[in-house]
Design a protein around this motif. Structure first.
Motif, PDB file in Angstrom:
ATOM      1  N   HIS A   1       0.829  -1.209   0.000  1.00  0.00           N
ATOM      2  CA  HIS A   1       0.000   0.000   0.000  1.00  0.00           C
ATOM      3  C   HIS A   1       0.870   1.269   0.000  1.00  0.00           C
ATOM      4  CE1 HIS A   1      -3.568  -2.459   1.712  1.00  0.00           C
ATOM      5  NE2 HIS A   1      -3.763  -2.222   0.428  1.00  0.00           N
ATOM      6  N   SER A   2       1.968   1.234   0.735  1.00  0.00           N
ATOM      7  CA  SER A   2       2.855   2.401   0.761  1.00  0.00           C
ATOM      8  C   SER A   2       3.424   2.670  -0.626  1.00  0.00           C
ATOM      9  CB  SER A   2       4.004   2.174   1.753  1.00  0.00           C
ATOM     10  OG  SER A   2       3.509   2.013   3.064  1.00  0.00           O
ATOM     11  N   PHE A   3       3.813   1.609  -1.317  1.00  0.00           N
ATOM     12  CA  PHE A   3       4.381   1.732  -2.664  1.00  0.00           C
ATOM     13  C   PHE A   3       3.367   2.365  -3.618  1.00  0.00           C
ATOM     14  CE2 PHE A   3       5.220   0.273  -6.944  1.00  0.00           C
ATOM     15  CZ  PHE A   3       6.597   0.358  -7.073  1.00  0.00           C
ATOM     16  N   TYR A   4       2.143   1.841  -3.645  1.00  0.00           N
ATOM     17  CA  TYR A   4       1.157   2.330  -4.603  1.00  0.00           C
ATOM     18  C   TYR A   4       0.566   3.677  -4.198  1.00  0.00           C
ATOM     19  CZ  TYR A   4       1.385  -1.880  -7.403  1.00  0.00           C
ATOM     20  OH  TYR A   4       1.825  -2.883  -8.221  1.00  0.00           O
ATOM     21  N   ASP A   5       0.587   3.999  -2.912  1.00  0.00           N
ATOM     22  CA  ASP A   5       0.151   5.339  -2.498  1.00  0.00           C
ATOM     23  C   ASP A   5       1.057   6.409  -3.106  1.00  0.00           C
ATOM     24  OD1 ASP A   5      -2.030   4.558  -1.070  1.00  0.00           O
ATOM     25  OD2 ASP A   5      -1.024   4.532   0.875  1.00  0.00           O
ATOM     26  N   ILE A   6       2.349   6.116  -3.155  1.00  0.00           N
ATOM     27  CA  ILE A   6       3.288   7.063  -3.759  1.00  0.00           C
ATOM     28  C   ILE A   6       3.172   7.026  -5.276  1.00  0.00           C
ATOM     29  CG2 ILE A   6       5.729   7.620  -4.067  1.00  0.00           C
ATOM     30  CD1 ILE A   6       6.230   6.489  -1.266  1.00  0.00           C
ATOM     31  N   LEU A   7       3.096   5.820  -5.831  1.00  0.00           N
ATOM     32  CA  LEU A   7       3.068   5.666  -7.288  1.00  0.00           C
ATOM     33  C   LEU A   7       1.860   6.365  -7.906  1.00  0.00           C
ATOM     34  CD1 LEU A   7       4.464   4.188  -9.723  1.00  0.00           C
ATOM     35  CD2 LEU A   7       2.790   2.355  -9.363  1.00  0.00           C
ATOM     36  N   TRP A   8       0.713   6.279  -7.251  1.00  0.00           N
ATOM     37  CA  TRP A   8      -0.518   6.826  -7.821  1.00  0.00           C
ATOM     38  C   TRP A   8      -0.782   8.279  -7.442  1.00  0.00           C
ATOM     39  CZ3 TRP A   8      -3.921   1.915  -6.573  1.00  0.00           C
ATOM     40  CH2 TRP A   8      -3.548   0.883  -7.462  1.00  0.00           C
ATOM     41  N   ASN A   9       0.164   8.895  -6.771  1.00  0.00           N
ATOM     42  CA  ASN A   9       0.052  10.315  -6.444  1.00  0.00           C
ATOM     43  C   ASN A   9       0.932  11.107  -7.416  1.00  0.00           C
ATOM     44  OD1 ASN A   9      -0.022  12.878  -5.394  1.00  0.00           O
ATOM     45  ND2 ASN A   9       0.493  12.269  -3.302  1.00  0.00           N
ATOM     46  N   GLN A  10       0.306  11.753  -8.388  1.00  0.00           N
ATOM     47  CA  GLN A  10       1.039  12.457  -9.433  1.00  0.00           C
ATOM     48  C   GLN A  10       1.906  13.593  -8.894  1.00  0.00           C
ATOM     49  OE1 GLN A  10       0.915  11.525 -12.642  1.00  0.00           O
ATOM     50  NE2 GLN A  10      -0.509   9.860 -12.215  1.00  0.00           N
ATOM     51  N   PHE A  11       1.594  14.084  -7.712  1.00  0.00           N
ATOM     52  CA  PHE A  11       2.305  15.236  -7.169  1.00  0.00           C
ATOM     53  C   PHE A  11       3.354  14.855  -6.131  1.00  0.00           C
ATOM     54  CE2 PHE A  11      -2.028  16.485  -8.343  1.00  0.00           C
ATOM     55  CZ  PHE A  11      -1.739  17.445  -9.319  1.00  0.00           C
ATOM     56  N   ASP A  12       3.538  13.564  -5.886  1.00  0.00           N
ATOM     57  CA  ASP A  12       4.535  13.109  -4.910  1.00  0.00           C
ATOM     58  C   ASP A  12       5.923  13.160  -5.544  1.00  0.00           C
ATOM     59  OD1 ASP A  12       6.175  11.564  -3.108  1.00  0.00           O
ATOM     60  OD2 ASP A  12       4.304  10.807  -2.236  1.00  0.00           O
ATOM     61  N   PRO A  13       6.855  13.877  -4.960  1.00  0.00           N
ATOM     62  CA  PRO A  13       8.200  13.988  -5.559  1.00  0.00           C
ATOM     63  C   PRO A  13       8.965  12.669  -5.606  1.00  0.00           C
ATOM     64  CG  PRO A  13       8.166  14.940  -3.352  1.00  0.00           C
ATOM     65  CD  PRO A  13       6.735  14.656  -3.710  1.00  0.00           C
ATOM     66  N   LEU A  14       8.572  11.705  -4.777  1.00  0.00           N
ATOM     67  CA  LEU A  14       9.267  10.417  -4.753  1.00  0.00           C
ATOM     68  C   LEU A  14       8.732   9.450  -5.808  1.00  0.00           C
ATOM     69  CD1 LEU A  14       9.501   9.845  -0.889  1.00  0.00           C
ATOM     70  CD2 LEU A  14      11.289  10.666  -2.440  1.00  0.00           C
ATOM     71  N   ARG A  15       7.670   9.828  -6.479  1.00  0.00           N
ATOM     72  CA  ARG A  15       7.053   8.950  -7.470  1.00  0.00           C
ATOM     73  C   ARG A  15       8.028   8.580  -8.586  1.00  0.00           C
ATOM     74  NH1 ARG A  15       4.151   9.312 -12.372  1.00  0.00           N
ATOM     75  NH2 ARG A  15       2.436   7.787 -12.505  1.00  0.00           N
ATOM     76  N   SER A  16       8.895   9.506  -8.966  1.00  0.00           N
ATOM     77  CA  SER A  16       9.818   9.268 -10.076  1.00  0.00           C
ATOM     78  C   SER A  16      10.839   8.168  -9.774  1.00  0.00           C
ATOM     79  CB  SER A  16      10.552  10.559 -10.426  1.00  0.00           C
ATOM     80  OG  SER A  16      11.305  11.028  -9.313  1.00  0.00           O
TER      81      SER A  16
END
Length: 444
Positions: free
Chosen positions: A321-336
């Motif tokens: 859940h932590s992984f996909y919470d970041i992945l699916w947040n377009q504005f999260d700087p860690l998504r990249s």
């Protein structure tokens, strides 16, 4: 100032030249470690899947709540198809009550007229035999046209194990050669993908990818601190790691089948996983931690057998859940930093290969070769056991500095290697028990 700049430039160029010269390898030598005997057995065309293979996956029935996995009790009574007489019944529906329904076929493979309706469920089943527990059949592509995708995938993997010949030492060496053209990557910044032969991309491999290693590190941390991490704590630790690591990506993998189960038929599977429609994310969030929809098989096995893998199931779900919470947040700087490796198709691996690099390249230049698991002529599961030691040491140091309470890095690293080796052996046995294992040493 100019002199200092020139000296620094010369030092950098010199180090690069030394690393380049030292890692100009010339050969690879493969040694078989297990399943080395030549398999001379005839292809068993009447092999059947385990009981219950044709039933829908647990958690997908109408009676089950979304995201939950009810237990289905399956009978394991042998059917005539298991016997040596291949002319026996090829389809048997097993029931708790007698009499059972047995459907036979003619020698030419056709159903007998009186059994066609029963085989296709076109008539009412007699009273007393309606409590079907499992179904067994063979030749699904010819006999039964309505197999679900999970069952078809199972048969594809079973048949591939029988039909495809395992790789020999020469085949493994040929797959990796020419070693002079191998691409090398800095082991301190590289990302690890999954041990899977369906990918044609060059890379490094470990069980479950970066995700699998991080799950095990969290598991070791819980054991050493005798505490259970909450969802918020796992997310906090995960974000701290992504912020502090020098690695370019953090990788997990997902099978093409899991993508279709979650997102339906899509043209671009990776785009569907990386950026699903906003209105579907709440429902998908409930499914992504259900083992029925997890496409990373190492993680899937952890969820299905947490005791066997010595891991807490809820901990694995928290990290998902932590992984996909970041992945699916377009504005999260860690998504990249997050990467999803999509693995379409069935398993057709013909060997499991552990890659060993020259001593100087690994420990002095800190570079290792990237290998493509799949080529036009062969497929093998590739592991980099020496290279992954750098990632485990990095994670052990991270937990000794950035968490509260902290742990000793050396002790954690020792525990890490022991548990990860055991978990990897379990996954290897489940996925690749029938194919040979090799160690491939690349040298000058």
């Amino acid at each position: 100032m100019r002199i200092i700049f020139v000296v620094v430039l010369l030092l950098v160029c010199g180090l690069q030249l030394i690393a380049s010269e030292a890692c100009k390898v010339t050969k690879v030598h493969a040694i078989c470690e297990s399943r080395c005997e030549q398999d001379t057995r005839m292809i068993d065309r009447v092999s059947v899947p385990p009981p219950g293979t044709l039933l829908p996956p647990t958690g997908m029935s109408q009676a089950a709540d979304e995201g939950k996995s009810p237990q289905v009790n399956i009978q394991t009574n042998p059917t005539p198809a298991d016997s040596s007489d291949v002319r026996a019944s090829l389809l048997e529906i097993e029931s708790q009550l007698e009499p059972a329904v047995t459907i036979t076929k003619k020698k030419n493979g056709e159903f007998k007229p009186e059994n066609v309706a029963k085989a296709t469920y076109q008539v009412q089943v007699p009273k007393g035999v309606s409590d079907v527990q499992a179904a067994r059949m063979v030749f699904p592509d010819h006999d039964i046209q309505n197999l679900n995708e999970v069952s078809a995938s199972h048969f594809g993997q079973v048949e591939s194990n029988f039909v495809s010949q395992p790789l020999s030492c020469e085949d493994v060496e040929s797959h990796i050669s020419p070693v002079q053209l191998l691409s090398w990557v800095d082991v301190r910044t590289a990302s690890f993908g999954c041990v899977d032969g369906r990918s044609a991309e060059e890379g490094l491999g470990t069980w479950g990818g970066d995700f699998g290693e991080f799950v095990t590190s969290l598991n070791i941390y819980e054991q050493m601190t005798t505490m259970h991490l909450s969802q918020a704590e796992v997310t906090s630790i995960f974000r701290k790691y992504l912020e502090s690591t020098t690695r370019e990506k953090f990788t997990t993998c997902i099978s093409g089948l899991a993508v279709r189960q979650m997102f339906g038929g899509v043209e671009d599977m990776r785009a569907a996983v990386m950026n699903p429609p906003e209105e579907r994310r709440a429902a998908l969030w409930m499914k992504i931690s259900d083992s029925n929809f997890v496409g990373n098989e190492h993680i899937k096995f952890m969820l299905e057998s947490p005791i066997e893998y010595s891991v807490r199931k809820e901990l694995v779900q928290h990290l998902i859940h932590s992984f996909y919470d970041i992945l699916w947040n377009q504005f999260d700087p860690l998504r990249s930093k997050l990467n999803v490796q999509v693995l379409p198709g069935d398993h057709i691996e013909r060997a499991v290969v552990s890659i060993s690099s020259p001593e100087f390249c690994l420990h002095e230049a800190h570079i290792v070769p990237r290998i493509a698991p799949k080529t036009a002529s062969s497929s093998m599961a590739v592991i980099h056991p020496d290279a992954v030691q750098f990632l485990r040491r990095e994670l052990s140091v991270f937990f000794s500095r950035e968490t509260n309470p902290i742990v000793k890095a050396d002790e954690m690293n020792k525990r890490f290697n022991v548990l990860a080796a055991g978990q990897g052996a379990l996954t290897k046995k489940r996925m690749f028990d029938r194919i040979p294992s090799y160690s491939a040493k690349i040298s000058e």
